[in-house]
Scaffold this motif. Structure first.
Motif, PDB file in Angstrom:
ATOM      1  N   UNK A 103      -9.272  -9.597  -1.440  1.00 13.85           N
ATOM      2  CA  UNK A 103      -8.692  -8.961  -2.623  1.00 13.85           C
ATOM      3  C   UNK A 103      -9.659  -7.963  -3.249  1.00 13.85           C
ATOM      4  N   UNK A 104     -10.800  -7.744  -2.615  1.00 14.01           N
ATOM      5  CA  UNK A 104     -11.809  -6.852  -3.165  1.00 14.01           C
ATOM      6  C   UNK A 104     -11.390  -5.405  -3.076  1.00 14.01           C
ATOM      7  N   UNK A 105     -12.019  -4.595  -3.941  1.00 15.25           N
ATOM      8  CA  UNK A 105     -11.714  -3.159  -3.979  1.00 15.25           C
ATOM      9  C   UNK A 105     -12.655  -2.418  -3.044  1.00 15.25           C
ATOM     10  N   UNK A 106     -12.108  -1.409  -2.336  1.00 17.36           N
ATOM     11  CA  UNK A 106     -12.951  -0.579  -1.483  1.00 17.36           C
ATOM     12  C   UNK A 106     -13.595  -1.391  -0.383  1.00 17.36           C
ATOM     13  N   UNK A 107     -14.922  -1.275  -0.264  1.00 13.44           N
ATOM     14  CA  UNK A 107     -15.651  -1.966   0.801  1.00 13.44           C
ATOM     15  C   UNK A 107     -16.085  -3.364   0.364  1.00 13.44           C
ATOM     16  N   UNK A 108     -15.713  -3.800  -0.835  1.00 19.76           N
ATOM     17  CA  UNK A 108     -16.120  -5.116  -1.332  1.00 19.76           C
ATOM     18  C   UNK A 108     -15.215  -6.217  -0.775  1.00 19.76           C
ATOM     19  N   UNK A 109     -15.788  -7.410  -0.579  1.00 17.74           N
ATOM     20  CA  UNK A 109     -15.004  -8.573  -0.194  1.00 17.74           C
ATOM     21  C   UNK A 109     -14.982  -9.533  -1.379  1.00 17.74           C
ATOM     22  N   UNK A 110     -13.785  -9.788  -1.912  1.00 13.02           N
ATOM     23  CA  UNK A 110     -13.628 -10.686  -3.051  1.00 13.02           C
ATOM     24  C   UNK A 110     -12.324 -11.449  -2.908  1.00 13.02           C
ATOM     25  N   UNK A 111     -12.344 -12.704  -3.368  1.00  9.66           N
ATOM     26  CA  UNK A 111     -11.133 -13.522  -3.435  1.00  9.66           C
ATOM     27  C   UNK A 111     -11.146 -14.275  -4.757  1.00  9.66           C
ATOM     28  N   UNK A 112     -10.017 -14.269  -5.438  1.00  8.86           N
ATOM     29  CA  UNK A 112      -9.943 -14.982  -6.712  1.00  8.86           C
ATOM     30  C   UNK A 112     -10.098 -16.488  -6.517  1.00  8.86           C
ATOM     31  N   UNK A 113      -9.529 -17.018  -5.441  1.00  9.72           N
ATOM     32  CA  UNK A 113      -9.641 -18.444  -5.154  1.00  9.72           C
ATOM     33  C   UNK A 113     -10.249 -18.596  -3.765  1.00  9.72           C
ATOM     34  N   UNK A 114     -11.522 -18.290  -3.664  1.00  8.32           N
ATOM     35  CA  UNK A 114     -12.231 -18.362  -2.392  1.00  8.32           C
ATOM     36  C   UNK A 114     -12.475 -19.834  -2.035  1.00  8.32           C
ATOM     37  N   UNK A 115     -11.930 -20.305  -0.909  1.00  3.77           N
ATOM     38  CA  UNK A 115     -12.100 -21.720  -0.550  1.00  3.77           C
ATOM     39  C   UNK A 115     -13.545 -22.098  -0.235  1.00  3.77           C
ATOM     40  N   UNK A 116     -14.413 -21.128  -0.058  1.00  3.54           N
ATOM     41  CA  UNK A 116     -15.814 -21.418   0.261  1.00  3.54           C
ATOM     42  C   UNK A 116     -16.620 -21.782  -0.986  1.00  3.54           C
ATOM     43  N   UNK A 117     -16.102 -21.480  -2.172  1.00  2.00           N
ATOM     44  CA  UNK A 117     -16.832 -21.726  -3.413  1.00  2.00           C
ATOM     45  C   UNK A 117     -16.815 -23.215  -3.751  1.00  2.00           C
ATOM     46  N   UNK A 118     -17.966 -23.765  -4.082  1.00  2.00           N
ATOM     47  CA  UNK A 118     -18.073 -25.179  -4.444  1.00  2.00           C
ATOM     48  C   UNK A 118     -17.640 -25.392  -5.894  1.00  2.00           C
ATOM     49  N   UNK A 119     -17.512 -26.658  -6.284  1.00  2.00           N
ATOM     50  CA  UNK A 119     -17.107 -26.956  -7.668  1.00  2.00           C
ATOM     51  C   UNK A 119     -18.154 -26.457  -8.663  1.00  2.00           C
ATOM     52  N   UNK A 120     -19.417 -26.756  -8.383  1.00  5.58           N
ATOM     53  CA  UNK A 120     -20.479 -26.264  -9.258  1.00  5.58           C
ATOM     54  C   UNK A 120     -20.559 -24.743  -9.188  1.00  5.58           C
ATOM     55  N   UNK A 121     -20.363 -24.202  -7.982  1.00  2.72           N
ATOM     56  CA  UNK A 121     -20.422 -22.747  -7.809  1.00  2.72           C
ATOM     57  C   UNK A 121     -19.393 -22.006  -8.639  1.00  2.72           C
ATOM     58  N   UNK A 122     -18.201 -22.596  -8.790  1.00  5.52           N
ATOM     59  CA  UNK A 122     -17.150 -21.949  -9.588  1.00  5.52           C
ATOM     60  C   UNK A 122     -17.589 -21.811 -11.038  1.00  5.52           C
ATOM     61  N   UNK A 123     -18.239 -22.858 -11.562  1.00  3.54           N
ATOM     62  CA  UNK A 123     -18.723 -22.794 -12.942  1.00  3.54           C
ATOM     63  C   UNK A 123     -19.838 -21.763 -13.075  1.00  3.54           C
ATOM     64  N   UNK A 124     -20.768 -21.777 -12.133  1.00  8.69           N
ATOM     65  CA  UNK A 124     -21.877 -20.822 -12.180  1.00  8.69           C
ATOM     66  C   UNK A 124     -21.369 -19.389 -12.097  1.00  8.69           C
ATOM     67  N   UNK A 125     -20.390 -19.153 -11.244  1.00  6.63           N
ATOM     68  CA  UNK A 125     -19.854 -17.796 -11.095  1.00  6.63           C
ATOM     69  C   UNK A 125     -19.114 -17.342 -12.355  1.00  6.63           C
ATOM     70  N   UNK A 126     -18.376 -18.246 -12.959  1.00  8.61           N
ATOM     71  CA  UNK A 126     -17.582 -17.854 -14.139  1.00  8.61           C
ATOM     72  C   UNK A 126     -18.470 -17.301 -15.235  1.00  8.61           C
ATOM     73  N   UNK A 127     -19.646 -17.888 -15.408  1.00  3.15           N
ATOM     74  CA  UNK A 127     -20.542 -17.448 -16.468  1.00  3.15           C
ATOM     75  C   UNK A 127     -21.769 -16.702 -15.932  1.00  3.15           C
ATOM     76  N   UNK A 128     -21.677 -16.253 -14.661  1.00  2.35           N
ATOM     77  CA  UNK A 128     -22.732 -15.453 -14.028  1.00  2.35           C
ATOM     78  C   UNK A 128     -24.094 -16.145 -14.012  1.00  2.35           C
ATOM     79  N   UNK A 129     -24.101 -17.467 -14.094  1.00  2.00           N
ATOM     80  CA  UNK A 129     -25.363 -18.196 -14.050  1.00  2.00           C
ATOM     81  C   UNK A 129     -25.991 -18.147 -12.658  1.00  2.00           C
ATOM     82  N   UNK A 130     -25.173 -17.895 -11.638  1.00  2.00           N
ATOM     83  CA  UNK A 130     -25.705 -17.810 -10.278  1.00  2.00           C
ATOM     84  C   UNK A 130     -26.627 -16.610 -10.096  1.00  2.00           C
ATOM     85  N   UNK A 131     -26.561 -15.662 -11.021  1.00  2.00           N
ATOM     86  CA  UNK A 131     -27.372 -14.448 -10.902  1.00  2.00           C
ATOM     87  C   UNK A 131     -28.712 -14.544 -11.629  1.00  2.00           C
ATOM     88  N   UNK A 132     -28.974 -15.641 -12.307  1.00  2.00           N
ATOM     89  CA  UNK A 132     -30.229 -15.775 -13.048  1.00  2.00           C
ATOM     90  C   UNK A 132     -31.477 -15.645 -12.165  1.00  2.00           C
TER      91      UNK A 132
END
Length: 465
Positions: free
Chosen positions: A344-373
């Motif tokens: 579902x990503x734009x252009x050359x990006x790969x994105x999925x709103x409900x990516x099955x590879x994302x873990x439960x903790x990962x979903x929370x981290x991604x929502x608040x961009x904590x994974x980028x710290x």
């Protein structure tokens, strides 16, 4: 003038006066001496209040044009506070009044911070009203159908600006095949514009590109609009350049837009580098407890390393390894090809709103961009900046057109215009346009604005998946 404008202006003035008086009484009373010097302290208090308010007024910080949107309101207020501090310092130096120093170096700075905060809160109140269609300035758009349509879409998408295109004039007027553009009525021809503005009481007259407009016709329109209360704005459609690079100068009696070259080196870039590293250290220290909790949660939630390392492209096309908290299952990269059809990503990006590879903790981290710290370590090493374009993957940058490669003229950022404008919800073209705008129009003030808006975007989880 729209009916809400005088009320909002009075509210801003009352806010500035109240903050100044409360600061003079509270902070001034704390820093002042007592006893025999009481009369002198009262005099300094009254003088400070008077100088601050006069300085704000003379710097046009209460002018309706500057209120409600853009950085100009804050710039004028800051300039007024600085002028007040300088005036008080010079007066104290000239009269030898030593007790004026606390008022200059404590009271006025505190006053400035509180006044800026009050202005910000008032602006949030105004923007909230604008999101539901209130407190908007009625706009008459005049130009070609395509450029007018673009203006209408932009004003609808950015309600905080406070513009609402209420009517349109085109070269053909009501004789055109269509009598409305994007739901806005075409009320007349371009040569009838001034008459329609006076009858309709529009606050803004927005001139967009059309072959009808000549320097002579624009000048005559400006003359005819005098006394109507309408402000005429002309869109310079030849290039999308704004901010500190754009200057209006007069040469041989002709008004010219002078566009200075973008700066990729020099003292401002040195200052940016220092701010990046100092800011990274401060943010790492502040985020250390959160990062520790995140690391423990990732390790407990799924098998695999805590950190995810990935090659990205930085300034000048040089590759570096970016650090993030792992938010997906261990073999996520291998599974990506299997999910290509669901991209579902734009252009050359790969994105999925409900990516099955994302873990439960990962979903929370991604929502608040904590994974980028952990990228703060990349900033500390000099590979990234706190603010800049999004760092692309090597396979993404390999597909860049020549104009897109201008994103690589500066360091990629932990956040940027793309982050505060919708993140993954943006189209590819819009994401590229925002990154190119940052590269072309960068300034320290823009960095400060983006950092401030990032906190709001992250807390809201807008466009994060």
């Amino acid at each position: 003038m729209a009916s809400w404008e005088p009320r909002y202006r009075r509210l801003v003035i009352a806010s500035d006066v109240s903050v100044t008086l409360l600061t003079a009484v509270g902070v001034g009373g704390w820093v002042s001496v007592s006893g025999a010097a009481l009369f002198k302290d009262l005099t300094l208090g009254f003088l400070t209040v008077a100088v601050v308010l006069v300085s704000i007024a003379t710097n046009r910080a209460w002018h309706p044009v500057a209120l409600g949107q853009g950085a100009e309101e804050y710039v004028r207020l800051g300039r007024g506070m600085f002028a007040a501090a300088v005036t008080l310092a010079l007066a104290g130096l000239a009269t030898g009044v030593v007790s004026a120093r606390p008022w200059v170096f404590v009271v006025v700075p505190v006053n400035a911070l509180l006044a800026l905060l009050a202005r910000y809160l008032l602006r949030q109140y105004l923007h909230k009203a604008r999101r539901v269609g209130e407190c908007l300035l009625p706009v008459m758009a005049a130009g070609g159908p395509e450029t007018v349509s673009d203006l209408i879409r932009r004003t609808q998408q950015n309600s905080h600006i406070g513009w609402k295109v209420a009517a349109v004039c085109t070269a053909g007027g009501t004789g055109d095949p269509v009598d409305e553009i994007d739901g806005v009525s075409v009320v007349g021809r371009l040569d009838e514009l001034a008459d329609h503005v006076r009858r309709g009481g529009y606050r803004i007259v927005a001139i967009t590109a059309d072959s009808y407009w000549t320097p002579r016709r624009l000048q005559q329109l400006a003359w005819r609009l005098e006394g109507s209360g309408a402000e005429m704005v002309v869109a310079p459609t030849l290039m999308e350049v704004a901010g500190p690079r754009l200057h209006v100068t007069g040469v041989l009696g002709m008004p010219l837009l002078r566009v200075s070259a973008p700066t990729f080196t020099g003292m401002r870039r040195v200052v940016k580098g220092v701010v990046d590293r100092v800011g990274a250290v401060v943010l790492l220290l502040m985020a250390l407890p959160v990062m520790t909790i995140a690391a423990v949660a990732i390790a407990a939630d799924s098998r695999g390393p805590v950190f995810y390392r990935q090659r990205r492209v930085g300034k000048g096309g040089r590759e570096f390894t970016i650090l993030k908290f792992r938010t997906m299952v261990r073999d996520a990269d291998r599974l990506r090809n299997e999910l290509a059809a669901a991209n579902e990503g734009a252009g050359v990006l790969f994105k999925m709103r409900k990516d099955p590879r994302v873990t439960r903790v990962g979903a929370v981290l991604r929502r608040y961009s904590l994974d980028e710290l952990p990228q703060l370590l990349n900033v500390l090493s000099g590979a990234m900046s706190l603010v800049g374009p999004r760092p692309p993957l090597p396979e993404e940058s390999a597909k860049y057109e020549p104009d897109m490669r201008r994103r690589l003229l500066v360091k990629p950022g932990l956040t940027g215009l793309w982050q505060v404008s919708g993140r993954s919800d943006l189209s590819w073209e819009e994401a590229v346009r925002l990154d190119l705008r940052y590269v072309e129009d960068w300034s320290l003030a823009m960095d400060a604005m983006i950092l401030w808006k990032t906190f709001r975007a992250v807390l809201g989880g807008q466009g994060a998946y």
